[in-house]
Design an enzyme around this catalytic site. Structure first.
Site, short mmCIF file in Angstrom:
data_model
loop_
_atom_site.label_atom_id
_atom_site.label_comp_id
_atom_site.label_asym_id
_atom_site.label_seq_id
_atom_site.Cartn_x
_atom_site.Cartn_y
_atom_site.Cartn_z
N GLU A 1 -10.54 -2.07 4.36
CA GLU A 1 -9.14 -1.70 4.44
C GLU A 1 -8.95 -0.31 3.84
OE1 GLU A 1 -6.85 -5.97 4.42
OE2 GLU A 1 -7.31 -5.14 2.44
N GLN B 1 4.18 0.57 2.14
CA GLN B 1 4.34 -0.69 2.87
C GLN B 1 5.47 -1.47 2.22
OE1 GLN B 1 1.77 -2.09 5.63
NE2 GLN B 1 2.53 0.01 5.81
N ASP C 1 0.78 -1.24 0.00
CA ASP C 1 0.00 0.00 0.00
C ASP C 1 0.82 1.30 0.00
OD1 ASP C 1 -1.57 -2.11 0.77
OD2 ASP C 1 -2.32 -1.20 2.60
N ARG D 1 -7.95 -1.56 11.27
CA ARG D 1 -6.69 -0.96 10.80
C ARG D 1 -6.90 0.19 9.80
NH1 ARG D 1 -6.95 -6.26 9.00
NH2 ARG D 1 -7.26 -6.53 6.74
N ASP D 2 -5.77 0.82 9.51
CA ASP D 2 -5.61 1.80 8.42
C ASP D 2 -6.32 3.14 8.69
OD1 ASP D 2 -4.41 -0.43 7.35
OD2 ASP D 2 -6.08 -0.93 6.02
N TRP E 1 1.88 -1.05 9.78
CA TRP E 1 0.99 -1.14 8.63
C TRP E 1 0.45 0.22 8.21
CZ3 TRP E 1 -1.97 -6.31 10.04
CH2 TRP E 1 -1.13 -7.38 9.70
N SER E 2 -0.53 0.19 7.32
CA SER E 2 -0.91 1.41 6.60
C SER E 2 -1.45 2.53 7.47
CB SER E 2 -1.94 1.07 5.52
OG SER E 2 -1.26 0.41 4.48
O1 LIG Z 1 0.60 -4.34 4.75
C1 LIG Z 1 -0.56 -4.39 5.53
C2 LIG Z 1 -1.52 -3.35 5.05
O2 LIG Z 1 -2.02 -3.78 3.77
C3 LIG Z 1 -3.42 -3.98 3.85
C4 LIG Z 1 -4.13 -3.62 2.56
O3 LIG Z 1 -3.42 -4.06 1.43
O4 LIG Z 1 -3.70 -5.29 4.28
C5 LIG Z 1 -3.21 -6.37 3.50
C6 LIG Z 1 -3.23 -7.69 4.25
O5 LIG Z 1 -2.89 -8.78 3.41
C7 LIG Z 1 -1.75 -8.71 2.57
C8 LIG Z 1 -1.48 -10.04 1.84
O6 LIG Z 1 -2.50 -10.45 0.94
C9 LIG Z 1 -3.89 -10.61 1.22
O7 LIG Z 1 -4.58 -9.38 1.06
C10 LIG Z 1 -4.46 -8.81 -0.25
C11 LIG Z 1 -5.19 -7.49 -0.29
O8 LIG Z 1 -5.75 -7.16 0.91
C12 LIG Z 1 -5.07 -9.79 -1.28
O9 LIG Z 1 -4.89 -9.22 -2.56
C13 LIG Z 1 -4.34 -11.11 -1.18
O10 LIG Z 1 -4.95 -12.03 -2.06
C14 LIG Z 1 -4.43 -11.63 0.24
O11 LIG Z 1 -3.67 -12.82 0.33
O12 LIG Z 1 -0.35 -9.97 0.99
C15 LIG Z 1 0.38 -11.17 1.01
C16 LIG Z 1 0.52 -11.77 -0.37
O13 LIG Z 1 -0.43 -11.27 -1.25
C17 LIG Z 1 -0.33 -12.08 1.94
O14 LIG Z 1 0.60 -12.85 2.62
C18 LIG Z 1 -1.05 -11.10 2.81
O15 LIG Z 1 -2.06 -11.69 3.55
O16 LIG Z 1 -2.33 -7.61 5.32
C19 LIG Z 1 -2.90 -8.24 6.44
C20 LIG Z 1 -1.94 -9.24 7.02
O17 LIG Z 1 -1.69 -10.26 6.11
C21 LIG Z 1 -4.20 -8.89 6.00
O18 LIG Z 1 -5.10 -8.93 7.07
C22 LIG Z 1 -4.58 -7.96 4.92
O19 LIG Z 1 -5.58 -8.41 4.03
C23 LIG Z 1 -3.83 -3.02 4.96
O20 LIG Z 1 -5.11 -3.30 5.47
C24 LIG Z 1 -2.72 -3.18 5.95
O21 LIG Z 1 -2.54 -2.06 6.76
#
Ligand SMILES: OC[C@H]1O[C@@](CO)(OC[C@@]2(OC[C@@]3(O[C@H]4O[C@H](CO)[C@@H](O)[C@H](O)[C@H]4O)O[C@H](CO)[C@@H](O)[C@@H]3O)O[C@H](CO)[C@@H](O)[C@@H]2O)[C@@H](O)[C@@H]1O
Length: 604
Positions: free
Chosen positions: A261, A99, A83, A206-207, A142-143
């Site tokens: 988010e 991020q 992000d 969050r966020d 985080w964000s």
């Molecule tokens: O960095 C944390 C901040 O990013 C946010 C918004 O993007 O939360 C992301 C989150 O997951 C990241 C993660 O992917 C998963 O979420 C993506 C988008 O939300 C999806 O596109 C993806 O398919 C999901 O798997 O990115 C990694 C690989 O893609 C995967 O390992 C992660 O889960 O971060 C949180 C912790 O994982 C999760 O709860 C969120 O969905 C923002 O909300 C945060 O501040």
């Protein structure tokens, strides 16, 4: 080079001590800085970034070494980015945070990467600004968002993931406000300043948004989350930015969306392309936008905000939900966006994360993952019903070698090469004029999903009026091509609809790539309006803007052909009826400059 691993160090240290000793903070800080520097300065010879560096300036990658790295879209030298965070203008300098996992091209322990710019085009990479130091953000930072407080004091609100993975809201301040680059940040001793409300799961909160000041002199923010899977923007107020009190009702909510988010909430003036400071309230000439990310997309609605009643009423009366509301910033890969008010140009500027669509193994192989969209100005359409987005004007400084075309008829089945542009790094604007719409195909466009229609009727499926558009990042033999096109339909009552598609089905012959196509309708009347298309092509990203930015689709593409001199650009028409290109301008795009700040360099 083997990358050092930070997670065990961070976690064990903090679990053992769980204190806030300054020695430990310094150790962690030095360690993270060292990791960043080692990684950054490993780049000149590193295959992971594919960049050579001279005098702190990244030069374009060796031909074919890193074909998917971009020339003018923001990305860090290496590793994982998601992000956009806290964009702002401070003392004439644009700040962009993001991020960032400095240790791997995959999601992990996240810090705030930081870069600055004087023009939103060329960037200077700095050390990470905010990184895990204490219990309230020890697992990740985080964000979050920036707010410029009176007296020109930037305040950064962000989500900390603590040692139990609880999501809390934290506050950080610049250490030295006389440094226009704001290189160092200090955390508030009051952190965490907000903890999850009762009934909200610890990992669903969050966020924090940019704050706005109410007429009562109190600050407000929204924080994303959910209750029982119903997404919402929790609303808080504060007199001092440190003590925050939650209102009972969220500012907006929707059923069954899961956690919201990165909520963004800001005013937009009617009948103007200008932006407004986030603290301006709704009036007869000002509406508000509520945006939230869920189900992998950024959704928004436009409505009226009443600070006295502390409520937000969407103008269409519907709740903000994917199933009932069809407004999206972008119908492709575009997520976790954040906007800020750029007072130097009176505009609101939008950034978004453009995730990879290759596999994690591919990301590890190339040593990086994640792009940012090119910054877009954003304003409300004359209809008052939707937003318009358009790349900020500074992008034009990168244009060179314009190629033009005027009044060119594209007969049925024609494919015309646009020669003279660097097809892998280009800005292409094109306008189509349609002459006779009577024979348009009949489809009940009210009940059809535009993305499914694009998947079903791709560029190779012959129509009547369309598909017509461009083939970008195409190989000479057209075995690989990304078609961005339009197709015009009419319903039983003779009402016309324009479908815009990004057909990724033939974007690459590689098998590890997600080639899902995208599509959306464009709110224009093809009887009166020409249909325009702008494409920002930059190696592995294509940002497409239909009808002057009414409908946007961002795509990631990974063609197998590796020599980028082999990329080609075509205009095509696969409808039975001919269409006319009334005008086209295509520019090759120069590389933006991505440099390393001198202090980072000298610290080595
Ligand atoms: O960095 C944390 C901040 O990013 C946010 C918004 O993007 O939360 C992301 C989150 O997951 C990241 C993660 O992917 C998963 O979420 C993506 C988008 O939300 C999806 O596109 C993806 O398919 C999901 O798997 O990115 C990694 C690989 O893609 C995967 O390992 C992660 O889960 O971060 C949180 C912790 O994982 C999760 O709860 C969120 O969905 C923002 O909300 C945060 O501040």
């Amino acid at each position: 080079m083997a990358h050092p691993h930070i997670h065990p160090f961070l976690l064990t240290t903090l679990k053992l001590t769980d204190t806030k000793t300054s020695i430990m903070n310094k150790l962690l800080s030095s360690f993270l800085t060292l990791c960043f520097l080692v990684l950054v300065f490993d780049t000149p010879t590193s295959n992971a970034t594919g960049r050579n560096m001279v005098d702190g300036i990244f030069l374009p990658s060796q031909k074919n070494e890193q074909p998917y790295r971009t020339g003018y879209h923001f990305q860090p030298p290496s590793n994982w980015m998601n992000d956009p965070n806290g964009p702002m203008l401070y003392q004439g300098v644009y700040h962009f945070f993001y991020q960032y996992n400095p240790l791997a091209p995959t999601f992990g322990t996240i810090v705030w990467g930081h870069a600055v710019s004087h023009d939103l085009v060329n960037w200077i990479h700095l050390d990470p600004a905010i990184y895990p130091t204490d219990e309230p953000d020890i697992s990740s930072c985080w964000s979050g968002s920036a707010t410029i407080l009176p007296g020109n004091l930037p305040a950064m609100l962000y989500t900390g993931s603590d040692s139990t993975s609880r999501q809390v809201q934290d506050l950080a301040w610049p250490k030295n406000r006389s440094d226009p680059f704001l290189r160092e940040w200090v955390k508030s001793t009051h952190n965490p300043i907000i903890t999850p409300p009762e009934g909200v799961k610890d990992d669903c909160f969050r966020d924090p948004s940019t704050a706005w000041l109410g007429p009562d002199g109190l600050w407000r923010i929204v924080v994303g989350g959910d209750r029982d899977n119903n997404g919402m923007a929790f609303l808080y107020q504060s007199p001092d930015f440190v003590t925050w009190t939650r209102y009972e009702n969220p500012l907006a909510a929707a059923d069954s969306t899961g956690t919201w988010e990165c909520p963004d909430f800001f005013p937009v003036p009617l009948n103007s392309t200008n932006g407004l400071d986030t603290s301006v309230v709704s009036s007869g000439s000002v509406l508000h936008v509520m945006k939230a990310g869920f189900e992998g997309h950024d959704w928004y609605t436009i409505g009226t905000y009443s600070p006295d009643r502390e409520n937000f009423l969407p103008q269409n009366g519907l709740s903000l939900s994917g199933s009932t509301l069809d407004l999206r910033y972008d119908y492709g890969n575009f997520y976790a966006s954040k906007s800020f008010f750029d007072e130097s140009k009176n505009r609101r500027v939008l950034w978004a994360w453009v995730p990879e669509k290759d596999s994690e193994e591919d990301d590890i192989e190339k040593g990086w993952a994640g792009l940012q969209s090119f910054p877009r100005a954003l304003w409300i359409d004359r209809s008052g019903k939707q937003l318009i987005q358009w790349p900020v004007e500074e992008i034009e400084t990168l244009r060179e070698n314009e190629v033009k075309l005027k009044n060119k008829r594209l007969k049925s089945g024609s494919v015309v090469e646009i020669e003279g542009v660097t097809a892998s790094q280009a800005d292409v604007t094109i306008s189509f004029k349609l002459e006779d719409l009577k024979e348009a195909e009949v489809v009940d466009t009210c009940s059809v999903d535009p993305q499914a229609l694009c998947t079903d009727k791709g560029a190779s499926s012959k129509g009547v009026i369309g598909p017509f558009g461009v083939l970008a990042m195409a190989s000479k033999d057209l075995k690989e091509q990304t078609a961005i096109f339009f197709r015009v339909f009419q319903n039983q009552k003779g009402r016309y609809s324009v479908l815009m598609c990004s057909d990724l089905s033939r974007s690459t012959i590689r098998s590890t790539i997600d080639k899902t196509s995208f599509g959306a309708f464009v709110d224009i009347d093809p009887r009166y309006d020409e249909i325009s298309l702008r494409n920002l092509i930059d190696h592995s990203i294509i940002e497409s803007f239909g009808a002057g930015g009414k409908t946007c689709i961002t795509s990631r593409v990974y063609p197998q052909f590796l020599n980028y001199e082999d990329a080609h650009l075509f205009a095509f028409n696969n409808g039975t009826q001919s269409v006319k290109i009334s005008q086209m301008s295509a520019w090759s795009m120069k590389n933006a400059e991505f440099t390393i700040d001198q202090t980072v360099k000298s610290a080595t």
